[in-house]
Motif scaffolding. Structure first.
Motif, PDB file in Angstrom:
ATOM      1  N   ILE A 185      11.947   1.814  -8.540  1.00 39.34           N
ATOM      2  CA  ILE A 185      11.699   3.007  -9.336  1.00 39.34           C
ATOM      3  C   ILE A 185      10.212   3.076  -9.645  1.00 39.34           C
ATOM      4  CG2 ILE A 185      12.026   3.938 -11.667  1.00 39.34           C
ATOM      5  CD1 ILE A 185      14.960   3.336 -11.383  1.00 39.34           C
ATOM      6  N   LYS A 186       9.607   4.205  -9.313  1.00 38.40           N
ATOM      7  CA  LYS A 186       8.187   4.371  -9.611  1.00 38.40           C
ATOM      8  C   LYS A 186       8.051   5.222 -10.862  1.00 38.40           C
ATOM      9  CE  LYS A 186       5.199   4.228  -6.387  1.00 38.40           C
ATOM     10  NZ  LYS A 186       4.325   4.470  -5.202  1.00 38.40           N
ATOM     11  N   ILE A 187       7.469   4.604 -11.887  1.00 37.60           N
ATOM     12  CA  ILE A 187       7.318   5.306 -13.162  1.00 37.60           C
ATOM     13  C   ILE A 187       6.195   6.325 -13.029  1.00 37.60           C
ATOM     14  CG2 ILE A 187       6.817   5.036 -15.615  1.00 37.60           C
ATOM     15  CD1 ILE A 187       7.870   2.195 -15.409  1.00 37.60           C
TER      16      ILE A 187
ATOM     17  N   VAL B 217       5.687   4.998   2.282  1.00 37.23           N
ATOM     18  CA  VAL B 217       5.415   6.303   2.888  1.00 37.23           C
ATOM     19  C   VAL B 217       6.263   7.353   2.163  1.00 37.23           C
ATOM     20  CG1 VAL B 217       5.466   7.643   5.043  1.00 37.23           C
ATOM     21  CG2 VAL B 217       4.983   5.184   5.127  1.00 37.23           C
ATOM     22  N   ASN B 218       5.632   8.451   1.780  1.00 31.10           N
ATOM     23  CA  ASN B 218       6.360   9.528   1.089  1.00 31.10           C
ATOM     24  C   ASN B 218       7.174  10.342   2.089  1.00 31.10           C
ATOM     25  OD1 ASN B 218       5.222   9.483  -1.806  1.00 31.10           O
ATOM     26  ND2 ASN B 218       3.424   9.314  -0.494  1.00 31.10           N
ATOM     27  N   VAL B 219       8.374  10.664   1.700  1.00 25.64           N
ATOM     28  CA  VAL B 219       9.273  11.391   2.589  1.00 25.64           C
ATOM     29  C   VAL B 219       9.820  12.617   1.862  1.00 25.64           C
ATOM     30  CG1 VAL B 219      11.497  11.253   3.764  1.00 25.64           C
ATOM     31  CG2 VAL B 219       9.910   9.346   3.919  1.00 25.64           C
TER      32      VAL B 219
ATOM     33  N   ILE C 144      12.349   5.586  -5.682  1.00 21.73           N
ATOM     34  CA  ILE C 144      12.363   6.909  -6.305  1.00 21.73           C
ATOM     35  C   ILE C 144      10.981   7.160  -6.905  1.00 21.73           C
ATOM     36  CG2 ILE C 144      13.335   8.303  -8.178  1.00 21.73           C
ATOM     37  CD1 ILE C 144      15.287   8.085  -5.996  1.00 21.73           C
ATOM     38  N   ASP C 145      10.318   8.176  -6.374  1.00 18.45           N
ATOM     39  CA  ASP C 145       8.946   8.514  -6.775  1.00 18.45           C
ATOM     40  C   ASP C 145       8.968   9.418  -8.018  1.00 18.45           C
ATOM     41  OD1 ASP C 145       6.225   8.622  -6.584  1.00 18.45           O
ATOM     42  OD2 ASP C 145       6.180   9.480  -4.572  1.00 18.45           O
ATOM     43  N   ASP C 146       7.903   9.387  -8.783  1.00 20.05           N
ATOM     44  CA  ASP C 146       7.741  10.273  -9.942  1.00 20.05           C
ATOM     45  C   ASP C 146       8.956  10.213 -10.859  1.00 20.05           C
ATOM     46  OD1 ASP C 146       5.563  11.000  -8.433  1.00 20.05           O
ATOM     47  OD2 ASP C 146       6.427  12.876  -7.740  1.00 20.05           O
TER      48      ASP C 146
ATOM     49  N   PHE D 201       0.849  -1.200   0.000  1.00 21.11           N
ATOM     50  CA  PHE D 201       0.000   0.000   0.000  1.00 21.11           C
ATOM     51  C   PHE D 201       0.876   1.238   0.000  1.00 21.11           C
ATOM     52  CE2 PHE D 201      -1.933  -3.472   2.243  1.00 21.11           C
ATOM     53  CZ  PHE D 201      -3.197  -3.546   1.693  1.00 21.11           C
ATOM     54  N   GLU D 202       0.331   2.322  -0.580  1.00 22.33           N
ATOM     55  CA  GLU D 202       0.995   3.613  -0.407  1.00 22.33           C
ATOM     56  C   GLU D 202       0.098   4.483   0.459  1.00 22.33           C
ATOM     57  OE1 GLU D 202       2.082   5.914  -3.893  1.00 22.33           O
ATOM     58  OE2 GLU D 202       2.867   7.542  -2.640  1.00 22.33           O
ATOM     59  N   ALA D 203       0.699   5.067   1.503  1.00 23.54           N
ATOM     60  CA  ALA D 203      -0.047   5.954   2.394  1.00 23.54           C
ATOM     61  C   ALA D 203       0.024   7.371   1.851  1.00 23.54           C
ATOM     62  CB  ALA D 203       0.560   5.898   3.792  1.00 23.54           C
TER      63      ALA D 203
ATOM     64  N   ALA E  76       4.473   0.955 -11.643  1.00 23.79           N
ATOM     65  CA  ALA E  76       3.883   1.995 -12.492  1.00 23.79           C
ATOM     66  C   ALA E  76       2.811   2.724 -11.691  1.00 23.79           C
ATOM     67  CB  ALA E  76       3.285   1.368 -13.742  1.00 23.79           C
ATOM     68  N   GLU E  77       2.851   4.059 -11.734  1.00 23.81           N
ATOM     69  CA  GLU E  77       1.895   4.873 -10.971  1.00 23.81           C
ATOM     70  C   GLU E  77       0.775   5.369 -11.867  1.00 23.81           C
ATOM     71  OE1 GLU E  77       3.685   7.597  -7.754  1.00 23.81           O
ATOM     72  OE2 GLU E  77       4.710   8.121  -9.597  1.00 23.81           O
ATOM     73  N   GLY E  78      -0.386   5.533 -11.278  1.00 23.16           N
ATOM     74  CA  GLY E  78      -1.480   6.202 -11.983  1.00 23.16           C
ATOM     75  C   GLY E  78      -2.033   5.423 -13.164  1.00 23.16           C
TER      76      GLY E  78
ATOM     77  N   LEU F 159      10.393   3.801   1.702  1.00 22.18           N
ATOM     78  CA  LEU F 159      10.344   5.258   1.787  1.00 22.18           C
ATOM     79  C   LEU F 159      10.425   5.801   0.369  1.00 22.18           C
ATOM     80  CD1 LEU F 159      12.671   5.928   4.860  1.00 22.18           C
ATOM     81  CD2 LEU F 159      10.186   5.706   4.799  1.00 22.18           C
ATOM     82  N   GLU F 160       9.434   6.604   0.007  1.00 22.10           N
ATOM     83  CA  GLU F 160       9.424   7.159  -1.346  1.00 22.10           C
ATOM     84  C   GLU F 160      10.020   8.565  -1.322  1.00 22.10           C
ATOM     85  OE1 GLU F 160       5.688   6.919  -3.324  1.00 22.10           O
ATOM     86  OE2 GLU F 160       5.539   4.757  -3.039  1.00 22.10           O
ATOM     87  N   VAL F 161      11.068   8.746  -2.067  1.00 17.17           N
ATOM     88  CA  VAL F 161      11.675  10.079  -2.177  1.00 17.17           C
ATOM     89  C   VAL F 161      11.658  10.479  -3.649  1.00 17.17           C
ATOM     90  CG1 VAL F 161      13.167   9.721  -0.174  1.00 17.17           C
ATOM     91  CG2 VAL F 161      14.036   9.175  -2.434  1.00 17.17           C
TER      92      VAL F 161
END
Ligand code: C2E
Ligand code: MG
Ligand code: MG
Length: 343
Positions: free
Chosen positions: A253-255, A170-172, A232-234, A109-111, A289-291, A202-204
């Motif tokens: 890696i989050k696309i 969790v986004n940081v 790595i987010d975005d 899950f992503e919070a 993959a995001e979104g 931890l998403e940075v």
């Protein structure tokens, strides 16, 4: 005059260490009887305009006008309210499932943070996180989010809603990584929830690598040594260099959604996504993959060997109490066939 000053900074300054470029942000205010009554006002207005110039990407001139005052007042109100949001329990987390697209299982899950103000208005994180970051309020808020998210995950694991190995992302913010207490905060959140470090992501964003990379690197290495994983987010939207990427401990890696959005229609985007995935594989990193919003996007991503995804196609971020229902729904074989369009 302002333009001349800007121009004069086009040339590098030569220092002993080598040539350096300096950028300049200039705010200009002029005396107008009805807005400014004294020199202090005038200086403050010029200052306000300068911050506008910085917001506009720096290295430019902004001229004060009255609408800027309104924005400043509004922002100040948000800032003050944000200080109290935590103790007033106005903040909460919603969760979006991360799905293994081959198995049809929810693997984590992503919070994501939500803020409902006392007047009932909901403020998006895109609006309040940057303010929290600038003012430093992100430090206590971020600590709260970590504990809250891991406690939620503990609850779902104990209730048998998700596997023992499910992860929490969790986004940081960069500011948190620069806080000397951050590693302790993470350790304590893990200990109090009893979640193994390996299950915390931890998403940075790439911006972490650019602003004071050494300091961020030190924190990330210490966290990594504990077993915590870094995503790595975005990815692809920032300006990170490949050499920095190589120095950072990255396990995922989050696309970014922007690429996912065009992956079906734009051959150029397909190539970028293919390249990102190849790079992640070479680095030994996972890919998410995001979104993801459509069956077509999912099919395309699957054919490019992306194994994990999140997005409205599976579920929007939901309230903690709705998570059991959502997991059950996604993992139901009939619904899964419907979602993926696979027979
Ligand atoms: P993010 O970490 O990249 O989160 C993904 C954003 O995309 C979330 O927006 C999510 O609701 C949205 N999203 C997910 N699936 C889809 C989809 O299929 N389509 C579309 N259009 N959007 C989708 P949200 O919740 O508004 O958060 C925005 C950003 O705010 C996050 O981007 C993250 O950078 C930041 N943020 C949120 N919560 C926190 C937090 O607790 N701490 C920090 N530091 N930043 C946070
Ligand atoms: Mg994120
Ligand atoms: Mg993202």
């Amino acid at each position: 005059v302002a333009d001349k000053i800007l121009e004069s900074f086009n040339e590098p300054l030569s220092l002993r260490q080598g040539d350096v470029f300096v950028s300049t942000s200039i705010g200009v205010a002029t005396y107008q009887k009805h807005v400014s009554s004294n020199a202090d006002d005038l200086l403050r207005h010029a200052d306000t305009a300068m911050y506008r110039a910085k917001d506009a990407g720096r290295n430019c001139v902004a001229i004060f006008d009255e609408s800027m005052l309104e924005r400043v007042t509004q922002r100040l109100a948000v800032e003050t309210a944000l200080y109290r949001a935590l103790e007033r329990r106005e903040l909460r987390l919603v969760h979006q499932p991360i799905v293994d697209i081959e198995l049809g299982d929810v693997v984590g899950f992503e919070a994501l943070m939500r803020w409902t103000r006392d007047d009932g208005s909901i403020i998006s994180p895109a609006e309040f996180i940057p303010i929290a970051e600038e003012t430093g309020i992100i430090v206590p808020i971020g600590a709260w989010a970590l504990i809250e998210a891991l406690t939620h995950l503990r609850g779902w694991i104990d209730a048998g809603i998700c596997p023992e190995t499910a992860s929490m992302s969790v986004n940081v913010s960069p500011r948190q990584l620069h806080d000397p207490q951050f590693v302790t905060v993470v350790t304590e959140a893990l200990a109090s929830s009893g979640i193994p470090a390996e299950q915390l992501w931890l998403e940075v964003t790439e911006s972490v690598m650019i602003t004071e990379p050494t300091q961020a690197l030190a924190s990330l290495h210490r966290l990594n040594a504990l077993g915590v994983r870094i995503a790595i987010d975005d990815f692809g939207t920032g300006y990170s260099s490949l050499s920095l990427l190589q120095r950072f401990p990255i396990q995922c890696i989050k696309i970014d959604r922007a690429f996912v959005n065009d992956v079906v229609t734009e051959p150029a985007t397909q190539n970028i996504v293919r390249t990102i995935i190849a790079m992640a594989i070479a680095m030994g990193a996972d890919i998410v993959a995001e979104g993801v919003e459509t069956t077509e996007q999912l099919a395309q991503l699957t054919s490019l060997h992306c194994h994990r995804a999140q997005g409205y196609l599976f579920s929007r971020p939901v309230h903690v109490d709705d998570v059991p229902r959502v997991v059950k729904f996604i993992e139901d074989p009939t619904n899964w066939r419907e979602i993926t369009g696979r027979s």
